[in-house]
Scaffold this motif. Structure first.
Motif, short mmCIF file in Angstrom:
data_model
loop_
_atom_site.label_atom_id
_atom_site.label_comp_id
_atom_site.label_asym_id
_atom_site.label_seq_id
_atom_site.Cartn_x
_atom_site.Cartn_y
_atom_site.Cartn_z
N GLU A 177 8.04 -4.76 4.08
CA GLU A 177 6.76 -5.28 3.75
C GLU A 177 6.23 -5.90 4.96
O GLU A 177 5.04 -5.62 5.32
N VAL A 178 7.00 -6.44 6.08
CA VAL A 178 6.50 -6.98 7.23
C VAL A 178 6.22 -5.90 8.03
O VAL A 178 5.04 -5.77 8.82
N TYR A 179 6.81 -4.72 8.22
CA TYR A 179 6.47 -3.63 8.93
C TYR A 179 5.26 -3.14 8.43
O TYR A 179 4.29 -2.60 9.46
N GLU A 180 5.15 -2.85 7.06
CA GLU A 180 3.80 -2.35 6.69
C GLU A 180 2.51 -2.99 6.96
O GLU A 180 1.64 -2.58 7.46
N GLU A 181 2.77 -4.60 6.87
CA GLU A 181 1.48 -5.29 7.32
C GLU A 181 1.07 -5.08 8.49
O GLU A 181 0.03 -5.44 8.99
N ARG A 182 2.26 -5.41 9.40
CA ARG A 182 1.94 -5.99 10.73
C ARG A 182 1.96 -4.63 11.72
O ARG A 182 1.52 -5.05 12.96
N ILE A 183 2.62 -3.59 11.43
CA ILE A 183 2.63 -2.38 12.11
C ILE A 183 1.99 -1.25 11.65
O ILE A 183 1.21 -0.72 12.16
N ARG A 184 2.49 -0.73 10.74
CA ARG A 184 2.11 0.59 10.18
C ARG A 184 0.63 0.56 9.78
O ARG A 184 -0.06 1.52 10.24
N ALA A 185 0.17 -0.34 8.82
CA ALA A 185 -0.98 -0.16 8.35
C ALA A 185 -2.16 -0.48 9.59
O ALA A 185 -3.20 0.20 9.48
N PRO A 186 -2.03 -1.56 10.26
CA PRO A 186 -2.92 -1.60 11.18
C PRO A 186 -3.35 -0.58 12.40
O PRO A 186 -4.34 -0.25 12.70
N TYR A 187 -2.29 0.22 12.63
CA TYR A 187 -2.39 1.47 13.45
C TYR A 187 -2.40 2.77 12.63
O TYR A 187 -2.56 3.82 13.40
N GLY A 188 -2.38 2.72 11.58
CA GLY A 188 -2.58 3.93 10.58
C GLY A 188 -1.24 4.85 10.98
O GLY A 188 -1.30 6.35 10.98
N LEU A 189 -0.10 4.32 11.32
CA LEU A 189 0.94 5.38 11.91
C LEU A 189 1.57 6.10 10.68
O LEU A 189 1.95 5.61 9.61
N ASP A 190 2.13 7.35 10.94
CA ASP A 190 2.54 8.06 9.86
C ASP A 190 4.21 8.03 10.43
O ASP A 190 4.78 8.82 10.87
N LEU A 191 4.46 6.73 10.08
CA LEU A 191 5.91 6.38 10.19
C LEU A 191 6.28 5.44 9.30
O LEU A 191 5.84 4.15 9.29
N HIS A 192 7.07 5.94 8.36
CA HIS A 192 6.82 5.09 6.82
C HIS A 192 8.40 4.47 6.39
O HIS A 192 9.36 5.23 6.48
N LEU A 193 8.50 3.49 6.32
CA LEU A 193 9.84 2.75 5.75
C LEU A 193 9.51 2.59 4.31
O LEU A 193 9.25 1.44 3.72
N GLY A 194 9.53 3.64 3.58
CA GLY A 194 9.26 3.79 2.04
C GLY A 194 7.97 4.74 2.05
O GLY A 194 6.71 4.30 2.31
N LEU A 195 8.06 5.89 1.82
CA LEU A 195 7.10 6.97 1.70
C LEU A 195 6.41 7.05 0.42
O LEU A 195 7.21 7.22 -0.48
N PRO A 196 5.11 6.68 0.41
CA PRO A 196 4.32 6.54 -0.80
C PRO A 196 4.49 8.13 -1.61
O PRO A 196 4.27 9.02 -0.88
N ALA A 197 4.38 7.98 -3.00
CA ALA A 197 4.47 9.27 -3.50
C ALA A 197 3.42 10.17 -3.33
O ALA A 197 3.60 11.43 -3.27
N ARG A 198 2.29 9.51 -2.81
CA ARG A 198 1.04 10.58 -2.74
C ARG A 198 1.30 11.30 -1.37
O ARG A 198 0.52 12.46 -1.29
N SER A 199 2.22 10.94 -0.58
CA SER A 199 2.48 11.61 0.66
C SER A 199 3.72 12.38 0.77
O SER A 199 3.92 12.94 1.63
N ASP A 200 4.40 12.39 -0.35
CA ASP A 200 5.70 12.95 -0.54
C ASP A 200 5.58 14.40 -0.33
O ASP A 200 6.46 15.33 0.31
N HIS A 201 4.62 15.26 -0.53
CA HIS A 201 4.53 16.52 -0.53
C HIS A 201 4.04 17.16 1.10
O HIS A 201 4.55 18.11 1.33
N ARG A 202 3.98 16.18 1.90
CA ARG A 202 4.03 16.19 3.44
C ARG A 202 5.47 16.21 4.11
O ARG A 202 5.48 16.74 5.39
N TYR A 203 6.25 16.01 3.34
CA TYR A 203 7.69 15.85 3.82
C TYR A 203 8.58 17.21 4.05
O TYR A 203 8.26 18.01 2.92
#
Length: 385
Positions: A177-203
């Motif tokens: 949760e901290v990673y998502e809020e402070r790192i991934r979301a602010p920079y729009g990073l395609d580096l997921h600690l918990g891949l959203p189901a909507r993006s699973d087709h890209r795996y």
């Protein structure tokens, strides 16, 4: 007839040699190769390449222990904030951790792979491996496999669960949760600690390792007994041993993103995270101060790794990349490789950040061999730019 693999993407002026080196490597691979290479210098993307049928810049791959870089950037931020203190005992945050003689261990030693808590006597189920809190609860009661603080060995599948529990106790929020809020979301990073189901087709699912003779010899040299430290650390000592290469292919692992090995990422995502760590990116100040980068990248455990059975050098949650893998990089280079062959790092002296992902596992317990040449050519181009 062997089908030629095309290289796609762009490089900045002065980095043409990196594309040539990547293309030469790709040409030597088998026809099912897929991989990505991305690099930034001082926050500017200078290399963005990919190859393989069906792959593109947005393809997502399992990056195994390269996950630890994202996880421990969270810890570094919390230390920088004053929320965590490296030389406090783990039990200050997590009292139950004191069981079985672990009470004197500090957060610093935990981050440096010195806890001796590489697994449990009976191993983990897949559901437990996917759940950092479940692993942490089991590990709190476990007797260490060496006296804490006296030696070190790669806590391959559990380090993020251990440090993540410290984060949860200190903040009331999971590391993810901290990673998502402070790192991934602010920079729009395609580096997921918990891949959203909507993006699973890209795996792009990890393919089994097809080792070269040299790599086969390295695999055969690893301890094979079911109760060696290596087997325990890789959860290979259970009735149903873990297939390490298959872990990211498990939907539960991708969905929960365990902080030791469960990230799904593109090379753009990995390189972008390290760029944000040390450089200004899109007008945003670096996430970490220079002193914090130096503290976490400074070697803390150097020498014989009891699990990897080889020389290794660890900082705090990160590998000391210039010592362990690439001596041409600047001292204090901070990063982490992954068992699939992935590699990622930041060299604070040159402002270079690097990330490589690949679909087919290439090497046991470390980065694929091609990283050495790719990183060296990139480093030379950076110095010349």
């Amino acid at each position: 007839m062997r089908q030629e693999i095309s290289v796609h993407g762009t490089v900045a002026e002065g980095f043409e040699a990196v594309r040539e080196e990547f293309a030469a490597f790709v040409a030597s691979e088998q026809s099912d190769y897929e991989g990505q290479l991305c690099a930034y210098v001082h926050g500017r993307r200078v290399v963005d390449l990919w190859a393989g049928e069906g792959a593109d810049a947005d393809s997502l791959y399992g990056v195994f222990s390269s996950t630890k870089g994202a996880a421990h950037l969270v810890v570094a931020l919390l230390v920088q904030d004053g929320t965590l203190e490296l030389d406090r005992k783990v039990t200050y945050y997590w009292p139950e951790f004191a069981a079985e003689g672990k009470g004197a261990l500090t957060l610093r030693d935990l981050l440096a792979h010195r806890a001796g808590l590489i697994g449990t006597d009976t191993g983990f189920t897949l559901a437990e491996l996917a759940d950092d809190r479940a692993m942490a609860e089991r590990l709190a009661d476990q007797r260490p496999f060496w006296r804490p603080g006296t030696a070190f060995g790669c806590h391959a599948l559990v380090l993020g669960a251990l440090t993540g529990e410290v984060v949860r106790r200190a903040t009331g929020r999971t590391l993810q949760e901290v990673y998502e809020e402070r790192i991934r979301a602010p920079y729009g990073l395609d580096l997921h600690l918990g891949l959203p189901a909507r993006s699973d087709h890209r795996y792009r699912g990890v393919r089994p390792m097809r080792p070269t003779p040299v790599q086969r010899a390295a695999l055969d040299a690893l301890p094979s007994g079911p109760h060696t430290l290596t087997s325990i650390a890789l959860n290979g000592h259970t009735a149903d041993p873990t297939d390490l290469a298959n872990l990211p292919n498990e939907p539960l692992i991708r969905a929960k993103g365990p902080a030791s090995f469960g990230a799904v990422a593109s090379a753009r995502g990995l390189a972008g995270m390290y760029a944000a760590m040390i450089s200004e990116v899109d007008g945003q100040a670096p996430l970490l101060k220079q002193d914090t980068v130096a503290e976490f990248g400074q070697p803390h455990s150097v020498g014989y790794d009891l699990v990897a059975r080889a020389h290794r050098s660890y900082g705090l949650g990160f590998q000391a990349t210039s010592d362990t893998w690439y001596p041409f990089l600047g001292a204090g280079t901070i990063g982490h490789s992954g068992a699939s062959g992935s590699q990622s790092f930041a060299d604070p002296h040159t402002g270079l950040t690097y990330a490589y992902t690949r679909r087919t596992c290439a090497h046991p317990l470390g980065p694929a061999p091609e990283n050495a040449r790719l990183a060296e050519v990139l480093h030379k181009a950076t110095l010349a730019s």
